[in-house]
Design an enzyme around this catalytic site. Structure first.
Site, PDB file in Angstrom:
ATOM      1  N   CYS A   1     -29.491  76.558  59.341  1.00  0.00           N
ATOM      2  CA  CYS A   1     -28.638  77.483  58.601  1.00  0.00           C
ATOM      3  C   CYS A   1     -27.220  77.465  59.162  1.00  0.00           C
ATOM      4  O   CYS A   1     -27.028  77.662  60.365  1.00  0.00           O
ATOM      5  CB  CYS A   1     -29.220  78.899  58.690  1.00  0.00           C
ATOM      6  SG  CYS A   1     -28.186  80.154  57.906  1.00  0.00           S
TER       7      CYS A   1
ATOM      8  N   HIS B   1     -38.682  76.149  62.038  1.00  0.00           N
ATOM      9  CA  HIS B   1     -37.651  75.319  62.652  1.00  0.00           C
ATOM     10  C   HIS B   1     -38.069  74.997  64.082  1.00  0.00           C
ATOM     11  O   HIS B   1     -38.717  75.798  64.746  1.00  0.00           O
ATOM     12  CB  HIS B   1     -36.301  76.024  62.620  1.00  0.00           C
ATOM     13  CG  HIS B   1     -35.665  76.022  61.261  1.00  0.00           C
ATOM     14  ND1 HIS B   1     -34.516  75.330  60.966  1.00  0.00           N
ATOM     15  CD2 HIS B   1     -36.048  76.611  60.098  1.00  0.00           C
ATOM     16  CE1 HIS B   1     -34.201  75.491  59.689  1.00  0.00           C
ATOM     17  NE2 HIS B   1     -35.116  76.277  59.139  1.00  0.00           N
TER      18      HIS B   1
END
Length: 317
Positions: free
Chosen positions: A246, A215
């Site tokens: 998330c 990420h």
């Protein structure tokens, strides 16, 4: 190619597109099933050969993916792609099998704090539940891959000790899992840490296939990918237009953009099997359909190209 050899970099890499799962799960506005299929079709035309298409979590947990069965069934026409799905438990695994999935990705957190937030159980409890899933997969000849979320850092507990990762990999091996995704879920990793961690894991578990799930929360994803390349990693996850994050992690942001990763690999002379121009066009369409992107340099600047040389102008008196 000689430059790649001198830098000890691989000549070919495999990219798994995760937008249909990781990218879409972060979207609060409902994406109709037909739009998801249209995006998957567009991605299939770019040459992408691997895709994490959805997650078979409980619909109430991530409502955006409540159409998992429909998405998988309608995507069966795209025969050139190897699909996998995230499964949290036996019930989810059975749903995935019934829909036609041939590869599972297990859901696991490196820390107890993130595991409680994400799966409502401790890491050890989550791993204890993998046995029945793997048994079911074996029965139906479905492949199983492992994952380790927050492998490089947890927003609740900080840097994860290498011994903890070591123990988790050992458990995976004992269950017959032969590939593991190392996820920098909140973008806490740095290139030196990735190089040392991956180097340790490759040395101690030489037969395990490790992949990187990065990420770009703090802008280091591409640098971290390069560090992983230097340790021989050839499998990477990415998301078109940099979508993702998330919902159970504070401050989580999108994955490294697929078009940025492919561009970087191509610039270094590595093969991906993906058409960059088609991928950038797909990213533009996804941005229009979703309404935003998660951070993509290719959508901002495009790939490098030469411009017309400037001409001398007549000097003014």
């Amino acid at each position: 190619m000689s430059t790649l050899s001198s830098m000890n970099l691989p000549s070919k890499v495999v990219i798994c597109e995760v937008a249909p799962r990781d990218g879409f799960q972060a979207e609060k506005v409902w994406i109709p099933t037909e739009v998801k299929i249209a995006i998957i079709k567009k991605l299939a035309q770019t040459g992408i050969q691997s895709m994490e298409i959805t997650s078979f979590v409980h619909p109430k947990a991530i409502s955006q993916l409540k159409d998992a069965e429909d998405v998988v069934r309608q995507a069966q026409e795209f025969t050139g792609i190897k699909f996998r799905a995230l499964v949290p438990n036996v019930r989810g695994a059975q749903r995935a099998i019934d829909a036609g999935i041939k590869k599972f990705k297990l859901m696991l957190s490196a820390t107890d704090s993130h595991s409680i937030s994400n799966a409502n159980c401790l890491t050890e409890e989550a791993m204890n539940g993998f046995g029945p899933i793997i048994e079911l997969a074996d029965k139906h000849r479905v492949k199983v891959g492992g994952s380790i979320s927050v492998a490089f850092g947890c927003p609740f507990e900080g840097i994860v000790p290498l011994e903890r990762i070591d123990q988790i990999v050992e458990r995976y091996i004992s269950m017959g899992v032969a590939e593991i995704s190392l996820a920098d879920s909140t973008g806490m990793a740095n290139p030196r840490q990735v190089y040392e961690t991956v180097g340790y894991l490759k040395k101690h578990f030489p037969t395990m296939i490790f992949s990187m799930h990065l990420h770009n929360t703090r802008g280091l994803a591409l640098a971290n990918a390069f560090s992983a390349l230097q340790q021989g990693i050839t499998h990477f996850d990415s998301s078109i237009a940099g979508l993702g994050g998330c919902p159970y992690l504070p401050g989580a942001s999108g994955n490294i953009a697929s078009e940025d990763l492919v561009h970087a690999f191509h610039e270094m002379g590595m093969e991906t099997g993906i058409n960059l121009d088609l991928l950038i066009n797909a990213a533009k369409e996804v941005k229009e359909l979703i309404g935003h992107d998660g951070g993509s340099y290719m959508l901002q600047a495009g790939p490098f190209s030469l411009h017309e040389k400037p001409k001398c102008q007549e000097k003014l008196g």
